[in-house]
Write a protein that holds these residues in place. Structure first.
Motif, mmCIF file in Angstrom:
data_model
loop_
_atom_site.group_PDB
_atom_site.id
_atom_site.type_symbol
_atom_site.label_atom_id
_atom_site.label_comp_id
_atom_site.label_asym_id
_atom_site.label_seq_id
_atom_site.Cartn_x
_atom_site.Cartn_y
_atom_site.Cartn_z
ATOM 1 N N ILE A 1 0.843 -1.204 0.000
ATOM 2 C CA ILE A 1 0.000 0.000 0.000
ATOM 3 C C ILE A 1 0.873 1.247 0.000
ATOM 4 C CG2 ILE A 1 -1.578 1.381 1.436
ATOM 5 C CD1 ILE A 1 -2.824 -1.186 2.437
ATOM 6 N N VAL A 2 0.467 2.253 -0.784
ATOM 7 C CA VAL A 2 1.020 3.603 -0.699
ATOM 8 C C VAL A 2 -0.028 4.502 -0.056
ATOM 9 C CG1 VAL A 2 1.772 5.630 -2.003
ATOM 10 C CG2 VAL A 2 2.488 3.354 -2.745
ATOM 11 N N LEU A 3 0.382 5.245 0.945
ATOM 12 C CA LEU A 3 -0.468 6.279 1.551
ATOM 13 C C LEU A 3 0.097 7.630 1.155
ATOM 14 C CD1 LEU A 3 -0.859 4.821 5.164
ATOM 15 C CD2 LEU A 3 -2.424 4.552 3.230
ATOM 16 N N THR A 4 -0.701 8.422 0.434
ATOM 17 C CA THR A 4 -0.268 9.745 -0.010
ATOM 18 C C THR A 4 -0.947 10.805 0.850
ATOM 19 O OG1 THR A 4 -0.224 8.862 -2.259
ATOM 20 C CG2 THR A 4 0.025 11.233 -2.018
ATOM 21 N N THR A 5 -0.147 11.670 1.461
ATOM 22 C CA THR A 5 -0.734 12.701 2.323
ATOM 23 C C THR A 5 -1.383 13.821 1.522
ATOM 24 O OG1 THR A 5 1.390 13.868 2.541
ATOM 25 C CG2 THR A 5 0.838 12.218 4.237
ATOM 26 N N ILE B 1 0.388 -2.681 -6.527
ATOM 27 C CA ILE B 1 0.342 -1.886 -5.302
ATOM 28 C C ILE B 1 -0.825 -0.900 -5.383
ATOM 29 C CG2 ILE B 1 1.876 0.006 -6.048
ATOM 30 C CD1 ILE B 1 3.201 -0.229 -3.232
ATOM 31 N N ARG B 2 -1.513 -0.697 -4.273
ATOM 32 C CA ARG B 2 -2.635 0.238 -4.213
ATOM 33 C C ARG B 2 -2.127 1.589 -3.700
ATOM 34 N NH1 ARG B 2 -6.096 -1.606 -7.468
ATOM 35 N NH2 ARG B 2 -7.654 -0.179 -6.552
ATOM 36 N N VAL B 3 -2.616 2.655 -4.307
ATOM 37 C CA VAL B 3 -2.193 4.013 -3.942
ATOM 38 C C VAL B 3 -3.410 4.771 -3.418
ATOM 39 C CG1 VAL B 3 -1.191 6.174 -4.744
ATOM 40 C CG2 VAL B 3 -0.364 3.997 -5.682
ATOM 41 N N TYR B 4 -3.377 5.102 -2.144
ATOM 42 C CA TYR B 4 -4.477 5.799 -1.488
ATOM 43 C C TYR B 4 -4.142 7.279 -1.332
ATOM 44 C CZ TYR B 4 -6.274 1.166 -0.332
ATOM 45 O OH TYR B 4 -6.750 -0.117 -0.407
ATOM 46 N N GLY B 5 -5.181 8.119 -1.470
ATOM 47 C CA GLY B 5 -4.999 9.560 -1.304
ATOM 48 C C GLY B 5 -6.339 10.258 -1.212
ATOM 49 N N GLY B 6 -6.296 11.548 -0.951
ATOM 50 C CA GLY B 6 -7.518 12.319 -0.741
ATOM 51 C C GLY B 6 -8.235 12.722 -2.010
ATOM 52 N N SER B 7 -7.654 12.434 -3.183
ATOM 53 C CA SER B 7 -8.290 12.820 -4.444
ATOM 54 C C SER B 7 -7.760 11.948 -5.577
ATOM 55 C CB SER B 7 -8.021 14.297 -4.760
ATOM 56 O OG SER B 7 -8.419 14.619 -6.074
ATOM 57 N N CYS C 1 -3.139 7.941 -7.963
ATOM 58 C CA CYS C 1 -4.074 7.452 -6.945
ATOM 59 C C CYS C 1 -5.035 6.415 -7.533
ATOM 60 C CB CYS C 1 -4.857 8.623 -6.362
ATOM 61 S SG CYS C 1 -5.960 8.175 -5.005
ATOM 62 N N THR C 2 -5.136 5.270 -6.877
ATOM 63 C CA THR C 2 -6.074 4.224 -7.297
ATOM 64 C C THR C 2 -7.315 4.183 -6.408
ATOM 65 O OG1 THR C 2 -5.000 2.539 -5.912
ATOM 66 C CG2 THR C 2 -4.202 2.782 -8.181
ATOM 67 N N ASP C 3 -7.199 4.695 -5.174
ATOM 68 C CA ASP C 3 -8.291 4.601 -4.207
ATOM 69 C C ASP C 3 -8.394 5.901 -3.425
ATOM 70 O OD1 ASP C 3 -9.061 1.420 -3.893
ATOM 71 O OD2 ASP C 3 -6.957 1.709 -4.455
ATOM 72 N N LYS C 4 -9.536 6.577 -3.530
ATOM 73 C CA LYS C 4 -9.763 7.812 -2.772
ATOM 74 C C LYS C 4 -10.186 7.460 -1.351
ATOM 75 C CE LYS C 4 -12.448 12.125 -2.895
ATOM 76 N NZ LYS C 4 -12.867 12.072 -1.471
ATOM 77 N N VAL C 5 -9.651 8.197 -0.383
ATOM 78 C CA VAL C 5 -10.071 8.009 1.005
ATOM 79 C C VAL C 5 -10.655 9.303 1.548
ATOM 80 C CG1 VAL C 5 -8.491 6.130 1.533
ATOM 81 C CG2 VAL C 5 -7.720 8.495 1.831
ATOM 82 N N ASN C 6 -11.555 9.142 2.495
ATOM 83 C CA ASN C 6 -12.211 10.264 3.158
ATOM 84 C C ASN C 6 -11.970 10.183 4.654
ATOM 85 O OD1 ASN C 6 -13.756 11.376 0.783
ATOM 86 N ND2 ASN C 6 -14.652 9.314 0.831
#
Length: 258
Positions: free
Chosen positions: A49-53, A73-79, A86-91
């Motif tokens: 997992i990648v977490l993008t600030t 690898i999954r890439v998470y971020g706010g947009s 980014c592959t997955d948006k988080v809230n």
């Protein structure tokens, strides 16, 4: 849960968070992906997992490359739109997990950028929790208000992040600690905790060592941006409310020639 700092660019940090049972790993802001992949191999970690600030290039700029180096690898971020790769948006409030013990809570901490996400991570019960704050919260400082207001930064720092357990370790995006503490000393010249931590930071940097992590408890003692609820600090900067004081301290910092 093991956390490994990876120095990047001139003063950035990426971070590996390793589940020591499964050897699965998360990486935060891998701006130099080759360095991160090498660090993962060295520690026997499998990047998942990648977490993008936030979307700034020195945090999200390595996402496309790390997707090439680590297929799947999954890439998470706010947009999805603004965060490169980014592959997955988080809230705010979203939860992720990794391996046997690692749990990740996504916290929306806007102001530096609109979609800035901090990641609060807990592991085994014997591990102190950690929060990865990107450019919202630095050791003894905070990010510039590029896309937000003092009200938003107050909410991010003094409500959202300040509510985390005091032993929570803070892993921020840059090595800015010495300059931040030098400025903090001008705001609160009689704060002994600031003087003590500055002397420690000088020693760390003199030995080529990082000043990260800090803790929520330490920041509430030494970081002027997280101390704006203190009436004496408000008075010192000529303000009558926490938000006004935060705005004024940011203005002073932006114009400080330390």
């Amino acid at each position: 849960m093991k956390i490994i700092s990876v120095a990047c660019l001139q003063d950035n940090y990426a971070y590996l968070i390793l589940d020591e049972i499964t050897r699965d790993a998360v990486v935060v802001d891998p701006v130099e992906p080759e360095k991160v992949v090498d660090a993962a191999k060295h520690h026997g970690a499998q990047l998942k997992i990648v977490l993008t600030t936030h979307h700034h290039w020195d945090h999200a700029g390595g996402n496309d490359k790390i997707k090439q180096l680590v297929p799947g690898i999954r890439v998470y971020g706010g947009s999805i739109d603004n965060v490169r790769g980014c592959t997955d948006k988080v809230n705010n409030g979203d939860k992720l997990s990794l391996g046997a013990d690692i749990n990740i809570l996504c916290l929306h901490t806007p102001c530096h950028t609109k979609g800035h996400i901090s990641y609060y991570i807990t592991g085994h019960e014997r591990d102190d929790p950690a929060v990865f704050t990107g450019d919202t919260l630095f050791v003894a400082g905070c990010g510039k208000f590029f896309e937000g207001t003092a009200e938003q930064m107050y909410q991010s720092l003094c409500v959202t992040l300040s509510s985390l357990p005091k032993p929570t370790r803070i892993y921020c995006g840059h090595e800015y600690t010495v300059k931040n503490l030098q400025f903090a000393r001008t705001v609160e010249p009689n704060n002994a905790s600031i003087h003590q931590k500055l002397e420690w930071a000088y020693k760390q940097r003199g030995e080529g060592l990082p000043t990260v992590p800090s803790t929520i408890e330490e920041e509430m003692e030494t970081n002027p941006f997280m101390r704006v609820d203190q009436p004496e600090l408000q008075s010192k900067v000529g303000c009558g409310s926490p938000v006004e004081a935060l705005q004024e301290i940011r203005r002073l910092k932006d114009n400080w020639k330390g």
